[in-house]
Design a protein around this motif. Structure first.
Motif, PDB file in Angstrom:
ATOM      1  N   UNK A  28       0.847  -1.206   0.000  1.00  0.00           N
ATOM      2  CA  UNK A  28       0.000   0.000   0.000  1.00  0.00           C
ATOM      3  C   UNK A  28       0.881   1.254   0.000  1.00  0.00           C
ATOM      4  N   UNK A  29       0.293   2.377  -0.362  1.00  0.00           N
ATOM      5  CA  UNK A  29       0.994   3.656  -0.346  1.00  0.00           C
ATOM      6  C   UNK A  29       0.343   4.575   0.683  1.00  0.00           C
ATOM      7  N   UNK A  30       1.147   5.039   1.632  1.00  0.00           N
ATOM      8  CA  UNK A  30       0.704   6.058   2.580  1.00  0.00           C
ATOM      9  C   UNK A  30       1.099   7.412   1.994  1.00  0.00           C
ATOM     10  N   UNK A  31       0.116   8.151   1.537  1.00  0.00           N
ATOM     11  CA  UNK A  31       0.377   9.408   0.839  1.00  0.00           C
ATOM     12  C   UNK A  31       0.101  10.576   1.782  1.00  0.00           C
ATOM     13  N   UNK A  32       1.112  11.399   2.081  1.00  0.00           N
ATOM     14  CA  UNK A  32       0.919  12.475   3.059  1.00  0.00           C
ATOM     15  C   UNK A  32      -0.089  13.507   2.575  1.00  0.00           C
ATOM     16  N   UNK A  33      -0.839  14.062   3.511  1.00  0.00           N
ATOM     17  CA  UNK A  33      -1.817  15.103   3.176  1.00  0.00           C
ATOM     18  C   UNK A  33      -1.152  16.297   2.506  1.00  0.00           C
ATOM     19  N   UNK A  34       0.101  16.568   2.870  1.00  0.00           N
ATOM     20  CA  UNK A  34       0.824  17.698   2.270  1.00  0.00           C
ATOM     21  C   UNK A  34       0.907  17.595   0.756  1.00  0.00           C
ATOM     22  N   UNK A 357      -2.732  11.713   6.279  1.00  0.00           N
ATOM     23  CA  UNK A 357      -2.401  10.944   5.088  1.00  0.00           C
ATOM     24  C   UNK A 357      -3.659  10.339   4.472  1.00  0.00           C
ATOM     25  N   UNK A 358      -3.549   9.963   3.223  1.00  0.00           N
ATOM     26  CA  UNK A 358      -4.512   9.059   2.605  1.00  0.00           C
ATOM     27  C   UNK A 358      -3.770   7.760   2.308  1.00  0.00           C
ATOM     28  N   UNK A 359      -4.519   6.680   2.139  1.00  0.00           N
ATOM     29  CA  UNK A 359      -3.903   5.373   1.930  1.00  0.00           C
ATOM     30  C   UNK A 359      -4.457   4.762   0.655  1.00  0.00           C
ATOM     31  N   UNK A 360      -3.562   4.373  -0.239  1.00  0.00           N
ATOM     32  CA  UNK A 360      -3.929   3.630  -1.439  1.00  0.00           C
ATOM     33  C   UNK A 360      -3.611   2.159  -1.205  1.00  0.00           C
ATOM     34  N   UNK A 361      -4.627   1.306  -1.397  1.00  0.00           N
ATOM     35  CA  UNK A 361      -4.425  -0.115  -1.184  1.00  0.00           C
ATOM     36  C   UNK A 361      -3.690  -0.775  -2.329  1.00  0.00           C
ATOM     37  N   UNK A 362      -3.259  -1.994  -2.086  1.00  0.00           N
ATOM     38  CA  UNK A 362      -2.568  -2.753  -3.133  1.00  0.00           C
ATOM     39  C   UNK A 362      -3.460  -2.953  -4.352  1.00  0.00           C
ATOM     40  N   UNK A 363      -4.786  -2.880  -4.159  1.00  0.00           N
ATOM     41  CA  UNK A 363      -5.733  -3.036  -5.260  1.00  0.00           C
ATOM     42  C   UNK A 363      -5.923  -1.743  -6.055  1.00  0.00           C
ATOM     43  N   UNK A 365      -3.178  -0.115  -7.852  1.00  0.00           N
ATOM     44  CA  UNK A 365      -1.769   0.008  -8.263  1.00  0.00           C
ATOM     45  C   UNK A 365      -1.504   1.151  -9.239  1.00  0.00           C
ATOM     46  N   UNK A 366      -2.455   1.463 -10.121  1.00  0.00           N
ATOM     47  CA  UNK A 366      -2.213   2.549 -11.083  1.00  0.00           C
ATOM     48  C   UNK A 366      -2.113   3.887 -10.367  1.00  0.00           C
ATOM     49  N   UNK A 367      -2.961   4.096  -9.357  1.00  0.00           N
ATOM     50  CA  UNK A 367      -2.891   5.336  -8.578  1.00  0.00           C
ATOM     51  C   UNK A 367      -1.579   5.415  -7.801  1.00  0.00           C
ATOM     52  N   UNK A 368      -1.116   4.290  -7.295  1.00  0.00           N
ATOM     53  CA  UNK A 368       0.173   4.260  -6.595  1.00  0.00           C
ATOM     54  C   UNK A 368       1.295   4.632  -7.561  1.00  0.00           C
ATOM     55  N   UNK A 369       1.255   4.070  -8.764  1.00  0.00           N
ATOM     56  CA  UNK A 369       2.287   4.411  -9.757  1.00  0.00           C
ATOM     57  C   UNK A 369       2.253   5.893 -10.084  1.00  0.00           C
ATOM     58  N   UNK A 370       1.064   6.449 -10.241  1.00  0.00           N
ATOM     59  CA  UNK A 370       0.911   7.871 -10.545  1.00  0.00           C
ATOM     60  C   UNK A 370       1.648   8.727  -9.528  1.00  0.00           C
ATOM     61  N   UNK A 371       1.427   8.488  -8.255  1.00  0.00           N
ATOM     62  CA  UNK A 371       2.069   9.312  -7.225  1.00  0.00           C
ATOM     63  C   UNK A 371       3.572   9.037  -7.140  1.00  0.00           C
ATOM     64  N   UNK A 372       3.950   7.787  -7.254  1.00  0.00           N
ATOM     65  CA  UNK A 372       5.370   7.448  -7.195  1.00  0.00           C
ATOM     66  C   UNK A 372       6.132   8.079  -8.363  1.00  0.00           C
ATOM     67  N   UNK A 373       5.536   8.033  -9.553  1.00  0.00           N
ATOM     68  CA  UNK A 373       6.202   8.574 -10.739  1.00  0.00           C
ATOM     69  C   UNK A 373       6.328  10.092 -10.658  1.00  0.00           C
ATOM     70  N   UNK A 374       5.290  10.774 -10.178  1.00  0.00           N
ATOM     71  CA  UNK A 374       5.385  12.232 -10.070  1.00  0.00           C
ATOM     72  C   UNK A 374       6.475  12.633  -9.083  1.00  0.00           C
ATOM     73  N   UNK A 375       6.595  11.896  -7.990  1.00  0.00           N
ATOM     74  CA  UNK A 375       7.660  12.211  -7.033  1.00  0.00           C
ATOM     75  C   UNK A 375       9.028  12.064  -7.675  1.00  0.00           C
ATOM     76  N   UNK A 376       9.182  11.045  -8.496  1.00  0.00           N
ATOM     77  CA  UNK A 376      10.463  10.867  -9.180  1.00  0.00           C
ATOM     78  C   UNK A 376      10.733  12.005 -10.148  1.00  0.00           C
ATOM     79  N   UNK A 377       9.697  12.492 -10.828  1.00  0.00           N
ATOM     80  CA  UNK A 377       9.885  13.609 -11.747  1.00  0.00           C
ATOM     81  C   UNK A 377      10.253  14.896 -11.019  1.00  0.00           C
ATOM     82  N   UNK A 378       9.827  15.018  -9.779  1.00  0.00           N
ATOM     83  CA  UNK A 378      10.115  16.232  -9.016  1.00  0.00           C
ATOM     84  C   UNK A 378      11.541  16.266  -8.486  1.00  0.00           C
ATOM     85  N   UNK A 379      12.191  15.120  -8.439  1.00  0.00           N
ATOM     86  CA  UNK A 379      13.542  15.069  -7.863  1.00  0.00           C
ATOM     87  C   UNK A 379      14.571  15.593  -8.862  1.00  0.00           C
TER      88      UNK A 379
END
Length: 379
Positions: A28-34, A357-363, A365-379
């Motif tokens: 799962x992804x724990x996504x901070x409210x920030x 935080x909000x939590x995205x479950x393992x079910x 996965x596309x939303x998890x990828x979306x947030x993970x990928x944007x974070x990588x683009x910001x680095x």
């Protein structure tokens, strides 16, 4: 989508259905409210995702003819794409060089020139300053070449027009699309026709709105009074293309495919095939149209949504007009009246400071990828 690709995806989906499961993320992804409320985070996204990175401005069919233009926004920078008389597409910062007035609005067709509505400064379709009417030589000491519209960067591929506001350096579409163009080519977007559009504004972060397009888990509950009776919650599948992705929402008639031979499998007529093009565009293919959603952040808690419906043939008969009018209304009622309203409430919850935080479950996965990928683009 080419038949062999459809068959491969259908096999995956039917296997998941037999397992009474769906595609799952590793964790799962724990996504901070920030992520949705921080003004510092928003400023960083505006610069790195929306100004420094190419974004989809429109489809090529929107600017197919000489003089055709579309005005949009890139991270708070007004920008316009214009098809020149020479057939070349050019992107300009959509700001007059005189007193910083916005020059073009919306979409349309120009008659050989671009005219600022404030003082009538006139530019060619290539952005070159042509006239300063009634100026009485007030600007004679300034080189007119220095007063042409500032260039942005533009590129076209697979029926999409990309722009970048921060510089006019060439756009690397291979790095931007990461292979998703191979699939987009199957849809021949350049052969579609623009039908109509809808522009609306919502009091929530743009990522909250995008979240709803990347999982079907909410459909049975949030859309229980509208489209839930037509769609499955699971299975679903997705594939990444760098920060971009493809995602599937399946109609319940999808399950009929298990009783048909593979050469009769047709995924396109059994649900919605969605492509997310980072950082803010959804191309949603349904049976007889493509809906293009563009999410333009105005502030950390305000998003303008531009929805345009494209059809595979011109809409000419009264019956076809009525059909596609109702199609657009369905998008407005479901996406706007249910999804986007829900996200406005979530934005208020996150802004309270009591939700960390909000939590995205393992079910999801596309939303998890979306947030993970944007974070990588910001680095």
């Amino acid at each position: 989508m080419r038949p062999e690709r459809q068959r491969e995806i259908v096999r995956r989906l039917l296997a998941l259905h037999d397992q009474k499961s769906t595609e799952l993320a590793p964790e799962p992804l724990h996504n901070p409210a920030d992520d949705y409320t921080s003004t510092d985070q928003f400023a960083l996204e505006q610069q790195r995702l929306f100004r420094d990175r190419p974004i989809v401005a429109c489809l090529s069919v929107d600017v197919a003819e000489p003089g055709a233009f579309v005005a949009t926004d890139c991270g708070g920078v007004p920008i316009a794409v214009v098809r020149g008389d020479d057939g070349q597409l050019r992107a300009f910062v959509n700001i007059c060089r005189h007193r910083a007035s916005i020059v073009l609005d919306g979409r349309g067709t120009l008659n050989r020139s671009i005219v600022c509505g404030f003082h009538g400064w006139t530019y060619g379709l290539d952005g070159t300053l042509m006239a300063q009417p009634f100026s009485c030589d007030g600007f004679a000491s300034i080189d007119p070449h220095d007063l042409s519209l500032r260039r942005g960067a533009e590129a076209e591929r697979s029926g999409l027009v990309f722009v970048r506001a921060s510089s006019d350096e060439p756009i690397d579409l291979d790095a931007t699309l990461c292979g998703v163009d191979d699939e987009l080519d199957d849809f021949e977007l350049s052969s579609f026709f623009r039908y109509d559009s809808w522009k609306s504004s919502w009091k929530c972060n743009y990522k909250l709105i995008l979240d709803t397009f990347l999982e079907a888990y909410h459909v049975f509950a949030l859309h229980r009074r509208s489209v839930a009776r037509y769609y499955l919650v699971a299975p679903s599948t997705w594939d990444p293309f760098g920060p971009n992705l493809r995602y599937h929402s399946l109609q319940k008639n999808f399950l009929e495919l298990k009783d048909l031979p593979e050469d009769q499998w047709d995924l396109e007529s059994r649900g919605t095939i969605e492509y997310f093009i980072a950082p803010n565009t959804i191309l949603s293919h349904s049976v007889d149209h493509i809906a293009v959603y563009r999410f333009l952040p105005r502030s950390v808690d305000e998003t303008v949504v531009e929805l345009t419906i494209y059809t595979p043939k011109p809409v000419e008969s009264e019956a076809d007009h009525e059909h596609y009018r109702r199609t657009l209304e369905l998008h407005q009622r479901v996406s706007g009246g249910e999804d986007f309203l829900q996200q406005e409430g979530i934005q208020r919850s996150l802004a309270s400071g009591l939700v960390k935080e909000t939590i995205f479950g393992r079910n999801e996965p596309a939303a998890i990828h979306f947030h993970t990928a944007l974070r990588e683009l910001l680095q």
